[in-house]
Motif scaffolding. Structure first.
Motif, mmCIF file in Angstrom:
data_model
loop_
_atom_site.group_PDB
_atom_site.id
_atom_site.type_symbol
_atom_site.label_atom_id
_atom_site.label_comp_id
_atom_site.label_asym_id
_atom_site.label_seq_id
_atom_site.Cartn_x
_atom_site.Cartn_y
_atom_site.Cartn_z
ATOM 1 N N LEU A 118 60.914 84.115 129.192
ATOM 2 C CA LEU A 118 60.178 84.553 130.368
ATOM 3 C C LEU A 118 61.081 84.856 131.563
ATOM 4 O O LEU A 118 61.019 85.940 132.151
ATOM 5 C CB LEU A 118 59.137 83.507 130.767
ATOM 6 C CG LEU A 118 58.280 83.833 131.989
ATOM 7 C CD1 LEU A 118 57.500 85.128 131.789
ATOM 8 C CD2 LEU A 118 57.323 82.680 132.285
ATOM 9 N N PHE A 119 61.926 83.927 131.947
ATOM 10 C CA PHE A 119 62.720 84.116 133.159
ATOM 11 C C PHE A 119 63.891 85.083 132.942
ATOM 12 O O PHE A 119 64.280 85.800 133.866
ATOM 13 C CB PHE A 119 63.194 82.760 133.686
ATOM 14 C CG PHE A 119 62.050 81.865 134.066
ATOM 15 C CD1 PHE A 119 61.223 82.197 135.125
ATOM 16 C CD2 PHE A 119 61.749 80.733 133.320
ATOM 17 C CE1 PHE A 119 60.129 81.410 135.464
ATOM 18 C CE2 PHE A 119 60.666 79.938 133.642
ATOM 19 C CZ PHE A 119 59.858 80.269 134.726
ATOM 20 N N LYS A 120 64.393 85.135 131.723
ATOM 21 C CA LYS A 120 65.395 86.154 131.383
ATOM 22 C C LYS A 120 64.792 87.548 131.525
ATOM 23 O O LYS A 120 65.447 88.476 132.036
ATOM 24 C CB LYS A 120 65.879 85.934 129.948
ATOM 25 C CG LYS A 120 66.843 86.998 129.431
ATOM 26 C CD LYS A 120 67.186 86.735 127.969
ATOM 27 C CE LYS A 120 68.032 87.860 127.384
ATOM 28 N NZ LYS A 120 68.310 87.644 125.937
ATOM 29 N N THR A 121 63.543 87.700 131.107
ATOM 30 C CA THR A 121 62.856 88.987 131.205
ATOM 31 C C THR A 121 62.606 89.358 132.656
ATOM 32 O O THR A 121 62.817 90.506 133.067
ATOM 33 C CB THR A 121 61.534 88.948 130.421
ATOM 34 O OG1 THR A 121 61.808 88.609 129.053
ATOM 35 C CG2 THR A 121 60.827 90.289 130.477
ATOM 36 N N ILE A 122 62.140 88.389 133.451
ATOM 37 C CA ILE A 122 61.913 88.648 134.874
ATOM 38 C C ILE A 122 63.207 89.056 135.559
ATOM 39 O O ILE A 122 63.230 90.018 136.344
ATOM 40 C CB ILE A 122 61.309 87.404 135.562
ATOM 41 C CG1 ILE A 122 59.876 87.178 135.084
ATOM 42 C CG2 ILE A 122 61.343 87.547 137.088
ATOM 43 C CD1 ILE A 122 59.251 85.893 135.572
ATOM 44 N N GLU A 123 64.298 88.364 135.267
ATOM 45 C CA GLU A 123 65.589 88.691 135.887
ATOM 46 C C GLU A 123 66.021 90.104 135.515
ATOM 47 O O GLU A 123 66.535 90.850 136.351
ATOM 48 C CB GLU A 123 66.648 87.680 135.467
ATOM 49 C CG GLU A 123 67.973 87.836 136.188
ATOM 50 C CD GLU A 123 68.905 86.678 135.938
ATOM 51 O OE1 GLU A 123 69.789 86.438 136.790
ATOM 52 O OE2 GLU A 123 68.780 85.999 134.901
ATOM 53 N N SER A 124 65.783 90.483 134.258
ATOM 54 C CA SER A 124 66.119 91.840 133.812
ATOM 55 C C SER A 124 65.298 92.878 134.571
ATOM 56 O O SER A 124 65.828 93.913 135.002
ATOM 57 C CB SER A 124 65.854 91.969 132.309
ATOM 58 O OG SER A 124 65.981 93.301 131.873
ATOM 59 N N PHE A 125 64.014 92.605 134.773
ATOM 60 C CA PHE A 125 63.169 93.529 135.522
ATOM 61 C C PHE A 125 63.643 93.664 136.964
ATOM 62 O O PHE A 125 63.670 94.767 137.518
ATOM 63 C CB PHE A 125 61.718 93.069 135.497
ATOM 64 C CG PHE A 125 61.038 93.155 134.156
ATOM 65 C CD1 PHE A 125 61.636 93.787 133.076
ATOM 66 C CD2 PHE A 125 59.778 92.593 133.974
ATOM 67 C CE1 PHE A 125 61.008 93.864 131.838
ATOM 68 C CE2 PHE A 125 59.136 92.671 132.747
ATOM 69 C CZ PHE A 125 59.751 93.300 131.680
ATOM 70 N N ILE A 126 64.019 92.550 137.582
ATOM 71 C CA ILE A 126 64.518 92.580 138.962
ATOM 72 C C ILE A 126 65.773 93.447 139.052
ATOM 73 O O ILE A 126 65.916 94.275 139.950
ATOM 74 C CB ILE A 126 64.801 91.154 139.475
ATOM 75 C CG1 ILE A 126 63.484 90.378 139.653
ATOM 76 C CG2 ILE A 126 65.574 91.190 140.803
ATOM 77 C CD1 ILE A 126 63.677 88.895 139.935
ATOM 78 N N GLN A 127 66.680 93.258 138.123
ATOM 79 C CA GLN A 127 67.953 93.992 138.141
ATOM 80 C C GLN A 127 67.756 95.477 137.895
ATOM 81 O O GLN A 127 68.516 96.304 138.422
ATOM 82 C CB GLN A 127 68.904 93.401 137.094
ATOM 83 C CG GLN A 127 69.391 92.005 137.425
ATOM 84 C CD GLN A 127 70.180 91.376 136.297
ATOM 85 O OE1 GLN A 127 70.218 91.890 135.176
ATOM 86 N NE2 GLN A 127 70.806 90.237 136.574
ATOM 87 N N ASN A 128 66.754 95.837 137.106
ATOM 88 C CA ASN A 128 66.545 97.241 136.749
ATOM 89 C C ASN A 128 65.515 97.944 137.625
ATOM 90 O O ASN A 128 65.269 99.134 137.450
ATOM 91 C CB ASN A 128 66.116 97.346 135.281
ATOM 92 C CG ASN A 128 67.251 97.015 134.326
ATOM 93 O OD1 ASN A 128 68.309 97.609 134.392
ATOM 94 N ND2 ASN A 128 67.022 96.050 133.454
ATOM 95 N N ALA A 129 64.909 97.209 138.561
ATOM 96 C CA ALA A 129 63.834 97.770 139.382
ATOM 97 C C ALA A 129 64.341 98.855 140.323
ATOM 98 O O ALA A 129 65.307 98.659 141.052
ATOM 99 C CB ALA A 129 63.179 96.651 140.193
#
Length: 205
Positions: A118-129
């Motif tokens: 979950l948090f790995k996915t959220i971090e990836s979304f933040i970085q790619n936003a």
């Protein structure tokens, strides 16, 4: 691969059907596992085999690069299978819906289900936003984090992953599910011919 044409060529494939519940919807997804690749495209070549497409959805089936996943992991069951199954279902519900909106819905699906990742996915979304990008994934990542930030933190965009990690998984699951439901209702009001919702295309004067 993103907005770029690529060439993937494989020798063998095997069909499997997965049946599961996706956000209270019963889903039967035909998955074609591809193996014995001749080429995995320019991304694999450019990264010396470290990165390549993991798969994609069509109107007929999901296609999966088998060697990219541990089939018992969340990377497969959530990040691939649930994500691509959301596309598969949306192709029927909203056949003209464009990339950013399809990705927005698939990414919310991931966040409504993921536990270990979950948090790995959220971090990836933040970085790619990137809302100003021409890439549907980047636009969707921005809108997902923006909308979850407003729902949970009551701010425009929370970038601090530590604040997300302080939340219970269930809080994020519930917010992501609620946003997906609200989005589904809004799209249905637009009609099955809807193309854009989270970001309208810029019209030149």
């Amino acid at each position: 691969t993103g907005q770029y044409v690529d060439l993937l060529v494989w020798k063998t494939e095997k069909d499997t059907t997965y049946s599961f519940t996706l956000n209270d919807e019963q889903t039967n997804a035909r998955v074609v596992f591809m193996d014995s690749f001749i080429t995995l495209g320019w991304e694999e070549y450019a990264t010396l085999g470290q990165a390549f497409p993991g798969g994609w959805a069509t109107h007929e089936a999901l296609y999966c690069v088998k060697k990219a996943y541990d089939l018992t992991s969340e990377e497969f069951l959530v990040s691939y299978l649930a994500h691509e199954s959301r596309h598969f279902a949306d192709y029927k519900l909203f056949p003209k819906l464009k990339s950013a909106d399809l990705e927005y819905r698939a990414k919310l699906t991931e966040l409504s289900m993921a536990k270990v990742t979950l948090f790995k996915t959220i971090e990836s979304f933040i970085q790619n936003a990137n809302y100003d990008s021409e890439n549907g994934h980047s636009i969707a990542a921005f809108c997902v984090i923006r909308d979850l930030s407003k729902s949970i933190f009551h701010i425009d965009f929370e970038r601090d992953i530590a604040k997300w990690q302080a939340l219970r998984n269930e809080r994020i699951h519930a917010s992501a599910s609620d946003l997906l439901l609200v989005n589904t209702i809004a799209l249905k009001k637009q009609g099955s011919d809807v193309e854009y919702f989270i970001k309208k295309p810029t019209v030149s004067p």
